[in-house]
Write a protein that holds these residues in place. Structure first.
Motif, PDB file in Angstrom:
ATOM      1  N   MET A  13       0.840  -1.203   0.000  1.00  0.00           N
ATOM      2  CA  MET A  13       0.000   0.000   0.000  1.00  0.00           C
ATOM      3  C   MET A  13       0.879   1.260   0.000  1.00  0.00           C
ATOM      4  O   MET A  13       0.598   2.210  -0.726  1.00  0.00           O
ATOM      5  CB  MET A  13      -0.934   0.021   1.213  1.00  0.00           C
ATOM      6  CG  MET A  13      -2.112  -0.918   1.132  1.00  0.00           C
ATOM      7  SD  MET A  13      -3.280  -0.495  -0.180  1.00  0.00           S
ATOM      8  CE  MET A  13      -3.845   1.098   0.361  1.00  0.00           C
ATOM      9  N   ARG A  14       1.941   1.257   0.807  1.00  0.00           N
ATOM     10  CA  ARG A  14       2.841   2.407   0.817  1.00  0.00           C
ATOM     11  C   ARG A  14       3.503   2.571  -0.540  1.00  0.00           C
ATOM     12  O   ARG A  14       3.646   3.691  -1.039  1.00  0.00           O
ATOM     13  CB  ARG A  14       3.913   2.250   1.899  1.00  0.00           C
ATOM     14  CG  ARG A  14       3.390   2.384   3.312  1.00  0.00           C
ATOM     15  CD  ARG A  14       4.530   2.448   4.333  1.00  0.00           C
ATOM     16  NE  ARG A  14       5.491   1.365   4.241  1.00  0.00           N
ATOM     17  CZ  ARG A  14       5.385   0.186   4.844  1.00  0.00           C
ATOM     18  NH1 ARG A  14       4.329  -0.078   5.619  1.00  0.00           N
ATOM     19  NH2 ARG A  14       6.318  -0.736   4.721  1.00  0.00           N
ATOM     20  N   GLY A  15       3.877   1.453  -1.149  1.00  0.00           N
ATOM     21  CA  GLY A  15       4.551   1.486  -2.440  1.00  0.00           C
ATOM     22  C   GLY A  15       3.696   2.001  -3.584  1.00  0.00           C
ATOM     23  O   GLY A  15       4.219   2.469  -4.595  1.00  0.00           O
ATOM     24  N   ARG A  16       2.403   1.937  -3.426  1.00  0.00           N
ATOM     25  CA  ARG A  16       1.502   2.450  -4.470  1.00  0.00           C
ATOM     26  C   ARG A  16       1.586   3.961  -4.587  1.00  0.00           C
ATOM     27  O   ARG A  16       1.302   4.518  -5.645  1.00  0.00           O
ATOM     28  CB  ARG A  16       0.064   2.043  -4.165  1.00  0.00           C
ATOM     29  CG  ARG A  16      -0.191   0.562  -4.354  1.00  0.00           C
ATOM     30  CD  ARG A  16      -1.493   0.121  -3.761  1.00  0.00           C
ATOM     31  NE  ARG A  16      -2.656   0.805  -4.294  1.00  0.00           N
ATOM     32  CZ  ARG A  16      -3.804   0.229  -4.598  1.00  0.00           C
ATOM     33  NH1 ARG A  16      -3.944  -1.066  -4.405  1.00  0.00           N
ATOM     34  NH2 ARG A  16      -4.809   0.916  -5.071  1.00  0.00           N
ATOM     35  N   GLY A  17       1.926   4.614  -3.502  1.00  0.00           N
ATOM     36  CA  GLY A  17       2.092   6.058  -3.530  1.00  0.00           C
ATOM     37  C   GLY A  17       0.808   6.868  -3.574  1.00  0.00           C
ATOM     38  O   GLY A  17       0.841   8.059  -3.828  1.00  0.00           O
TER      39      GLY A  17
END
Length: 112
Positions: free
Chosen positions: A44-48
């Protein structure tokens, strides 16, 4: 069902006015989940799409809630909500949408 095990801790830092917490102890409990919540939070964090703390809260909150709903799927509390939650999760799993894009081509429905 085999589950990952988690210890959840919620510590109240301040009230809505910024005053220090009056709660003597944090809320602590253990919960299981069929998914690796930490890996999901990382994705989820990596989706930005959201700031890191918001992405973490969304991932953890959804996974804790969905596991309760899954384990209690026959409970009447979830009967009306379950189809909407499934649709939401499918939309979430599609990944971030680029600004200006959607599922319908830009020229769909326009005369040729």
């Amino acid at each position: 069902m085999k589950q990952h095990r988690y210890r959840i801790t919620v510590e109240h830092l301040a009230d809505a006015r910024g005053n220090p917490s009056t709660h003597a102890e944090p809320l602590r409990f253990e919960a299981g989940n069929h998914d690796d919540i930490l890996a999901i939070a990382e994705r989820m964090r990596g989706r930005g799409e959201f700031p890191a703390e918001t992405a973490n809260a969304l991932a953890v909150g959804l996974k804790l809630f969905s596991e309760v709903m899954l384990e209690n799927r026959g409970h009447p509390l979830f009967a009306d909500f379950a189809p909407h939650f499934r649709a939401f999760m499918q939309h979430l799993k599609k990944g971030p949408q680029r600004p200006g894009s959607d599922d319908v081509p830009a020229d769909a429905g326009e005369p040729q």
